[in-house]
Write an enzyme that holds these catalytic residues in place. Structure first.
Site, PDB file in Angstrom:
ATOM      1  N   HIS A  24     -41.098 -82.228   0.095  1.00  0.00           N
ATOM      2  CA  HIS A  24     -40.627 -83.401   0.486  1.00  0.00           C
ATOM      3  C   HIS A  24     -39.942 -84.032  -0.758  1.00  0.00           C
ATOM      4  CE1 HIS A  24     -42.573 -83.998   4.477  1.00  0.00           C
ATOM      5  NE2 HIS A  24     -43.377 -83.275   3.780  1.00  0.00           N
ATOM      6  N   ASP A 120     -37.873 -90.419   4.128  1.00  0.00           N
ATOM      7  CA  ASP A 120     -38.425 -89.187   4.354  1.00  0.00           C
ATOM      8  C   ASP A 120     -39.070 -89.392   5.925  1.00  0.00           C
ATOM      9  OD1 ASP A 120     -39.781 -86.566   2.988  1.00  0.00           O
ATOM     10  OD2 ASP A 120     -40.916 -87.232   4.770  1.00  0.00           O
TER      11      ASP A 120
END
Ligand code: UDP
Length: 482
Positions: A24, A120
């Site tokens: 991520h 995210d």
């Protein structure tokens, strides 16, 4: 968090919020860099420090970040009473994120309310804070467009399907996309009764709340799911936000350790396209039995290799997700006896972590055995390297199927009915097939074409560049926040 006044008052300022985990952090950081370098923004990169791995900390505090990019460490949250060893990755991640983001509103106010917040997938608390502060919130979706189409369809599936998805008699028909086989469904949705699903679904069902979805892919790589998301009536009916393919955004600079320098020096001595690079993502680990078979198969193949090894565990295939880079075990203690000595000169064994991109872009690297995390897949395609697909967890099985069956740049080893591990003969077979067989040559030539297509997408007249420019223009046109 003392920031210069000029920084706070700068109008072209956005904030990017990544959840922990290299898969991520890496793409969101590259995205942030592009906003700074190509589009003139100042970016506050909000870093969740709770349980951050050593590799994550090194990357985010590397001196090579551009000057308009500020990594803001969020205060660590005390999760000791909430996090348990037996928690699965997304559940644990969910708890860490929830606790760490209690300060998000005050941090954004302190930063002078950025023009946009890009979050995210697992930081959807950002939607609530964005609403309270009137800041538009975008999602940066780190997996593939195909998986984005699937994710947008999941709330409908959740509503319509009774029982477990994996028991469905047919593949899942995602509107406008290639059906997904039930055996390729991601781990997090295989048991709808557990907390892992509850946390996962709690985040992904909010995807449609985004002002836009950035995707780490490009038009030529995934035309079918992109078209589906934009045009299929299903996605229109659920009010899907606009999608912006801006990839492939992969790591450009990475800290090169002494061990990496040794690998690169060794690679310099090897013939072009001759070395198989083996690494199973940031958290991937094999069982002890599989690791032994793997080592034997690799040795039998007699191919050159660099293998990033991790202490095996029978507990979880993503065992090192939260502590990668921190493994101090001597590989000789768990590899078959004599393996390191017998393969000396032909291969290199590296402990725990290597500079993946530096190795993939080296001219001697000719194959990549990967767990097919989306970032690793993009990195491989960006450097024109064909793959052996060794999916382990999350959505990797679906990625492996796309790479092998649709894109044609990967081969999948076959486990064999009733077997719990992939045997050494099969490993030898796929390694040889990729590194010295005709099939490998065809895949390599496809991968080289993709390399060109990826580079074109990112050029200043390429589709991914233009896609991001469209959004940054909208942000620049927004009135200054009050
Ligand atoms: N990575 C690396 N060295 C390693 C293992 C992983 O640099 O030894 C990087 C890799 O280049 C990629 C990221 O970690 O950028 C892994 O992301 P991916 O989506 O492939 O898998 P995940 O870690 O999310 O399972």
């Amino acid at each position: 968090m003392a920031l210069a006044e000029s920084y706070i008052l700068n109008e072209q300022h956005v904030a990017v919020l990544a959840s922990p985990g290299m898969g991520h952090i890496v793409p969101l950081l590259e995205f942030a860099k592009r906003l700074v370098v190509h589009h003139g923004f100042r970016v506050s990169f909000l870093n969740i420090t709770t349980e951050a791995s050593p590799a994550q900390t090194d990357l985010l505090h590397s001196p090579s970040l551009p000057s308009g990019l500020h990594v803001i460490d969020l205060p660590p949250a005390d999760v000791s009473s909430l996090v348990k060893d037996e928690m699965l990755v997304v559940h644990r991640l969910g708890v860490i994120v929830e606790e760490s983001l209690r300060c998000l509103k005050s941090v954004l106010i302190q930063l002078g309310k950025p023009k946009a917040l890009i979050i995210d997938l697992f930081c959807t608390q950002g939607f609530d804070v964005g609403k309270q502060l009137s800041i538009p919130v975008y999602t940066f979706f780190t997996p593939s467009a195909a998986f984005c189409a699937f994710t947008l369809y999941l709330p409908t599936m959740d509503h319509e399907v009774e029982g477990e998805f994996i028991d469905l008699p047919e593949p899942v028909q995602v509107p406008g996309c290639t059906p997904v086989r039930t055996e390729d469904l991601l781990d997090q949705i295989r048991n709808r009764e557990n907390d892992e699903y509850r946390y996962y679904f709690g985040h992904v069902r909010r995807l449609c709340e985004a002002s836009g979805i950035f995707l780490n892919t490009w038009e030529e790589l995934e035309p079918v799911p992109l078209k589906a998301i934009r045009e299929n009536p299903f996605y229109q009916k659920i009010l899907t936000p606009p999608v912006y393919p801006v990839g492939p955004l992969i790591k450009e600079h990475e800290p090169v350790t002494e061990a990496d320098a040794e690998c690169l020096a060794w690679l310099d001595q090897q013939p072009p396209d001759s070395v198989l690079f083996i690494v199973l993502g940031s958290g991937g680990t094999l069982t002890a039995a599989q690791l032994t078979e793997f080592a034997w198969g690799l040795e039998l193949s007699q191919q050159r290799f660099i293998w990033v090894v991790r202490k095996p565990t029978d507990a979880s295939a993503s065992a090192t997700f939260f502590n990668v880079g921190g493994d101090a075990n001597d590989p000789k203690s768990y590899l078959p006896e004599g393996f390191v000595e017998r393969t000396r000169g032909v291969g290199l064994v590296v402990r725990s972590w290597a500079s993946q991109v530096a190795i993939l872009r080296h001219r001697s690297t000719g194959g990549f055995l990967s767990h097919c995390g989306w970032n690793s897949s993009l990195e491989s395609m960006t450097y024109g390297i064909p793959m052996i697909a060794w999916p382990l967890y999350a959505e990797q099985r679906a990625n492996a199927t796309i790479l092998a069956e649709e894109v044609g740049v990967a081969v999948k080893p076959v486990k064999g009915d009733g077997k719990t591990v992939i045997g050494r003969e099969e490993i030898e077979r796929v390694v040889r097939l990729l590194m010295e067989g005709e099939v490998g040559k065809v895949m390599r030539s496809k991968a080289k074409k993709l390399q060109e297509s990826a580079a074109n997408a990112l050029n200043s007249d390429g589709c991914s560049y233009e896609s991001l420019a469209r959004v940054t223009k909208q942000w620049k046109d927004l009135a200054a926040p009050i």
